[in-house]
Design an enzyme around this catalytic site. Structure first.
Site: not given
Ligand code: NAD
Length: 265
Positions: A141, A154
């Site tokens: 991130s 986080y």
């Molecule tokens: P999201 O919440 O839509 O998706 C995350 C997925 O991970 C969900 O489907 C959830 O059920 C799954 N998950 C959670 N815990 C789990 C576990 N223990 N085992 C297996 N699956 C699990 O979020 P996203 O935005 O799609 O995030 C995806 C990645 O991108 C994450 O690592 C997040 O930290 C990173 N990220 C997202 C953003 C953003 O703005 N969306 C920004 C920076 C980083």
């Protein structure tokens, strides 16, 4: 010919959001994808959309007993994994001061975001190395390079992912395995846009970013695709920021060239 033609891939946290967008891009580019997640109904629905090139498995990335079964399932269904996307993550929408954050929640975030990535790497490396190498892409991130208030643990977890990625790149390079990370800024997902407002509305909260907008999950998937594919064969240990310029520097309101006074969508 697709950009991932014939590759076997595992994408964690693929039921929705960036993971689902990545799985869709991978299948469109000729890969087989094993999608994993703790969200069973959503995961099955996403995999069903993608047809015979996709399978879903219920999977908690923080449970070391489940990872060997995921790799075995992948080998049985499609063959040895040549790509692993460690995407599953939590905590990016839980805003709380460090002073009041519970140790249990902090441990859970670290367990999934950091230990989950370590377990994924440990599980796939033997099969990947035996098959001649591959690519591991970890979702970090912008918070890893530019941490946010109210997201202390986080942010710490994502700094750990970025650090682990670089160490893994050194350890695994000689075995033909590349390890890189992608650093999203604000992406329109359940985590990024936790209020669930339309993208134009969510973009109004991105006034601190030079591009002045949030992005679609697919724009993050584009970066993951590049690092997964053979187009990035000489990249390992890199951090790919896809953040509208959020982490470029301190964008001073009071100096010429600073952020516009009125936010645009
Ligand atoms: P999201 O919440 O839509 O998706 C995350 C997925 O991970 C969900 O489907 C959830 O059920 C799954 N998950 C959670 N815990 C789990 C576990 N223990 N085992 C297996 N699956 C699990 O979020 P996203 O935005 O799609 O995030 C995806 C990645 O991108 C994450 O690592 C997040 O930290 C990173 N990220 C997202 C953003 C953003 O703005 N969306 C920004 C920076 C980083």
């Amino acid at each position: 010919m697709g950009r991932l033609e014939g590759k076997t891939t595992i994408v964690t946290g693929a039921a929705r959001g960036i993971g689902a967008a990545t799985a869709r891009r991978f299948v469109a580019e000729g890969a087989n994808v094993l999608l994993t997640d703790v969200l069973v109904d959503d995961g099955k629905a996403t995999a069903a959309e993608l047809g015979s090139a996709a399978r879903f498995a219920e999977h908690d990335v923080s449970d070391e007993t489940q990872w060997p079964k995921i790799v075995e399932l992948c080998e049985r269904e499609f063959g040895a994994p040549s790509v692993l996307v460690n995407n599953a993550g939590i905590g990016g929408a839980h805003f709380e001061l460090l002073e009041t954050l519970s140790p249990d929640l902090a441990r859970k975030i670290l367990d999934i975001n950091v230990i989950g990535v370590m377990l994924g790497i440990q599980a796939v490396v033997p099969a990947m190395a035996a098959a001649g190498g591959g690519s591991i892409v970890n979702l970090s991130s912008t918070a890893s390079v530019s941490p946010m208030n109210a997201l202390a643990i986080y942010s710490a977890s994502k700094s750990a992912v970025s650090g682990m990625t670089k160490a893994a790149a050194m350890e695994l390079g000689p075995r033909g395995i590349r390890v890189n990370s992608v650093q999203p800024g604000g992406a329109d997902t359940a985590m990024g846009n936790a209020m669930g407002v339309p993208l134009e509305e969510y973009s109004k909260y991105q006034g601190h970013t030079p591009l002045q907008r949030a992005c679609h999950a697919d724009e993050i998937a584009s970066g993951v695709l590049y690092l997964a594919s053979d187009e990035s064969l000489h990249c390992t240990g890199t951090e790919l920021l896809i953040d509208g310029g959020q982490a470029a520097g301190v964008w001073m309101k009071t100096l010429p060239g600073g952020p516009p006074r009125r936010k645009r969508s």
